[in-house]
Design a protein around this motif. Structure first.
Motif, PDB file in Angstrom:
ATOM      1  N   GLU A 115       0.838  -1.241   0.025  1.00 18.73           N
ATOM      2  CA  GLU A 115      -0.153   0.069   0.107  1.00 18.73           C
ATOM      3  C   GLU A 115       0.834   1.094  -0.095  1.00 18.73           C
ATOM      4  O   GLU A 115       0.707   2.500  -0.806  1.00 18.73           O
ATOM      5  CB  GLU A 115      -0.874   0.012   1.352  1.00 18.73           C
ATOM      6  N   LEU A 116       2.125   1.135   0.657  1.00 22.49           N
ATOM      7  CA  LEU A 116       2.866   2.510   0.847  1.00 22.49           C
ATOM      8  C   LEU A 116       3.808   2.810  -0.417  1.00 22.49           C
ATOM      9  O   LEU A 116       3.836   3.815  -0.868  1.00 22.49           O
ATOM     10  CB  LEU A 116       3.818   2.296   1.925  1.00 22.49           C
ATOM     11  N   PHE A 117       4.150   1.536  -1.197  1.00 20.55           N
ATOM     12  CA  PHE A 117       4.828   1.595  -2.510  1.00 20.55           C
ATOM     13  C   PHE A 117       4.154   1.719  -3.559  1.00 20.55           C
ATOM     14  O   PHE A 117       4.687   2.323  -4.696  1.00 20.55           O
ATOM     15  CB  PHE A 117       6.021   0.652  -2.369  1.00 20.55           C
ATOM     16  N   ARG A 118       3.032   1.161  -3.844  1.00 24.57           N
ATOM     17  CA  ARG A 118       2.440   1.019  -4.910  1.00 24.57           C
ATOM     18  C   ARG A 118       2.090   2.395  -5.709  1.00 24.57           C
ATOM     19  O   ARG A 118       1.995   2.474  -6.922  1.00 24.57           O
ATOM     20  CB  ARG A 118       0.979   0.457  -4.657  1.00 24.57           C
ATOM     21  N   PRO A 119       1.745   3.465  -5.094  1.00 26.01           N
ATOM     22  CA  PRO A 119       1.619   4.803  -5.712  1.00 26.01           C
ATOM     23  C   PRO A 119       2.712   5.184  -6.729  1.00 26.01           C
ATOM     24  O   PRO A 119       2.704   6.035  -7.479  1.00 26.01           O
ATOM     25  CB  PRO A 119       1.365   5.884  -4.731  1.00 26.01           C
ATOM     26  N   PHE A 120       4.010   4.657  -6.291  1.00 26.73           N
ATOM     27  CA  PHE A 120       5.175   5.149  -7.099  1.00 26.73           C
ATOM     28  C   PHE A 120       5.451   4.317  -8.289  1.00 26.73           C
ATOM     29  O   PHE A 120       6.129   4.851  -9.317  1.00 26.73           O
ATOM     30  CB  PHE A 120       6.332   4.859  -6.109  1.00 26.73           C
ATOM     31  N   GLY A 121       4.745   3.283  -8.463  1.00 23.05           N
ATOM     32  CA  GLY A 121       4.768   2.447  -9.759  1.00 23.05           C
ATOM     33  C   GLY A 121       4.687   0.916  -9.552  1.00 23.05           C
ATOM     34  O   GLY A 121       4.244   0.494  -8.450  1.00 23.05           O
ATOM     35  N   ALA A 122       4.407   0.296 -10.490  1.00 23.00           N
ATOM     36  CA  ALA A 122       4.242  -1.395 -10.278  1.00 23.00           C
ATOM     37  C   ALA A 122       5.263  -2.114  -9.668  1.00 23.00           C
ATOM     38  O   ALA A 122       6.358  -1.904  -9.899  1.00 23.00           O
ATOM     39  CB  ALA A 122       4.186  -1.960 -11.732  1.00 23.00           C
ATOM     40  N   VAL A 123       4.748  -2.580  -8.692  1.00 23.37           N
ATOM     41  CA  VAL A 123       5.354  -3.511  -7.624  1.00 23.37           C
ATOM     42  C   VAL A 123       5.482  -4.973  -8.092  1.00 23.37           C
ATOM     43  O   VAL A 123       4.287  -5.314  -8.148  1.00 23.37           O
ATOM     44  CB  VAL A 123       5.093  -3.058  -6.037  1.00 23.37           C
ATOM     45  N   THR A 124       6.623  -5.506  -8.069  1.00 21.70           N
ATOM     46  CA  THR A 124       6.578  -6.908  -8.475  1.00 21.70           C
ATOM     47  C   THR A 124       6.754  -8.018  -7.429  1.00 21.70           C
ATOM     48  O   THR A 124       6.186  -9.064  -7.279  1.00 21.70           O
ATOM     49  CB  THR A 124       7.780  -7.416  -9.527  1.00 21.70           C
ATOM     50  N   ARG A 125       7.435  -7.159  -6.213  1.00 25.34           N
ATOM     51  CA  ARG A 125       7.716  -8.352  -5.013  1.00 25.34           C
ATOM     52  C   ARG A 125       7.964  -7.436  -3.879  1.00 25.34           C
ATOM     53  O   ARG A 125       8.388  -6.497  -3.803  1.00 25.34           O
ATOM     54  CB  ARG A 125       8.843  -9.064  -5.265  1.00 25.34           C
ATOM     55  N   VAL A 126       7.170  -7.933  -2.896  1.00 22.40           N
ATOM     56  CA  VAL A 126       7.222  -7.137  -1.477  1.00 22.40           C
ATOM     57  C   VAL A 126       7.892  -8.363  -0.464  1.00 22.40           C
ATOM     58  O   VAL A 126       7.282  -9.422  -0.188  1.00 22.40           O
ATOM     59  CB  VAL A 126       6.101  -6.558  -0.730  1.00 22.40           C
ATOM     60  N   TYR A 127       8.731  -7.964   0.299  1.00 17.40           N
ATOM     61  CA  TYR A 127       9.163  -9.118   1.106  1.00 17.40           C
ATOM     62  C   TYR A 127       9.795  -8.314   2.557  1.00 17.40           C
ATOM     63  O   TYR A 127      10.429  -7.480   2.580  1.00 17.40           O
ATOM     64  CB  TYR A 127      10.610  -9.735   0.700  1.00 17.40           C
ATOM     65  N   VAL A 128       9.237  -8.915   3.402  1.00 16.37           N
ATOM     66  CA  VAL A 128       9.265  -8.266   4.792  1.00 16.37           C
ATOM     67  C   VAL A 128       9.952  -9.278   5.871  1.00 16.37           C
ATOM     68  O   VAL A 128       9.580 -10.436   5.979  1.00 16.37           O
ATOM     69  CB  VAL A 128       8.071  -7.729   5.693  1.00 16.37           C
ATOM     70  N   ALA A 129      11.138  -9.250   6.399  1.00 14.09           N
ATOM     71  CA  ALA A 129      11.937 -10.165   7.089  1.00 14.09           C
ATOM     72  C   ALA A 129      11.136 -10.406   8.298  1.00 14.09           C
ATOM     73  O   ALA A 129      10.867  -9.429   9.087  1.00 14.09           O
ATOM     74  CB  ALA A 129      13.313  -9.777   7.392  1.00 14.09           C
ATOM     75  N   MET A 130      10.699 -11.653   8.690  1.00 17.75           N
ATOM     76  CA  MET A 130      10.143 -12.139  10.088  1.00 17.75           C
ATOM     77  C   MET A 130      10.872 -13.027  10.700  1.00 17.75           C
ATOM     78  O   MET A 130      11.638 -13.788  10.175  1.00 17.75           O
ATOM     79  CB  MET A 130       8.682 -12.784   9.457  1.00 17.75           C
TER      80      MET A 130
END
Length: 178
Positions: A115-130
């Motif tokens: 949600e935070l990064f999508r306004p800047f362009g097409a996002v292919t992958r999001v990864y949060v280290a858990m």
């Protein structure tokens, strides 16, 4: 009808349970509750069962395909005659357009980043280290964009941005050393 209890010394599994009698069946001779498979007195008399083969016999074709005669493992995609599909290249991550995000709260999840990064362009992958044990985020993650320009805009706008009471640090991700 009452279930009978079969008692074997030291065998708690063969004792009566609330639902009925639990009987252990020997895989060698088929007797119930008398003995375990490893202690079967008829083991030597039974017909040989197909056993597990530690090292299968390598055919000449597979030895030639692997390039060595010692049975080294060769992944299916690298074997002789394997088709090279575009799908394997598509799954490979594009590290040139990858952004590293640090200093965010442990409550942040991948949908929040999307949600935070999508306004800047097409996002292919999001990864949060858990963290494996606690299930909370470790405070860093990665976002991959389709276009490098979109990633640069996200870095320019979100580096130093206050998010969830913390100041985000957004920078280019350093490529992996393979």
């Amino acid at each position: 009808m009452k279930a009978e209890e079969i008692k074997v010394p030291g065998d708690s599994l063969a004792q009566l349970s609330k639902g009925g009698a639990v009987l252990m069946v020997c895989r060698t001779c088929g007797k119930k509750g008398d003995h375990w498979t490893s202690k079967c007195p008829y083991k030597d008399l039974a017909a040989p069962v197909e056993t597990f083969v530690d090292k299968p016999v390598a055919s000449e074709a597979s030895v030639a395909a692997s390039g060595s005669g010692k049975g080294a493992y060769v992944p299916p995609s690298m074997r002789a005659g394997a088709e090279r599909t575009a799908g394997s290249d598509m799954r490979r991550r594009n590290d040139e357009n990858s952004v590293r995000v640090t200093n965010f709260s442990e409550d942040t999840r991948e949908p929040d980043f999307l949600e935070l990064f999508r306004p800047f362009g097409a996002v292919t992958r999001v990864y949060v280290a858990m963290d494996q044990k606690t299930g909370t985020s470790q405070g860093f993650g990665f976002v991959n964009f389709v276009n490098r320009e979109d990633a640069q805009r996200a870095i320019n706008k979100l580096n130093g941005y206050g998010y969830d009471n913390l100041i985000l640090r957004v920078e280019w991700a350093t490529p992996r050393a393979n």
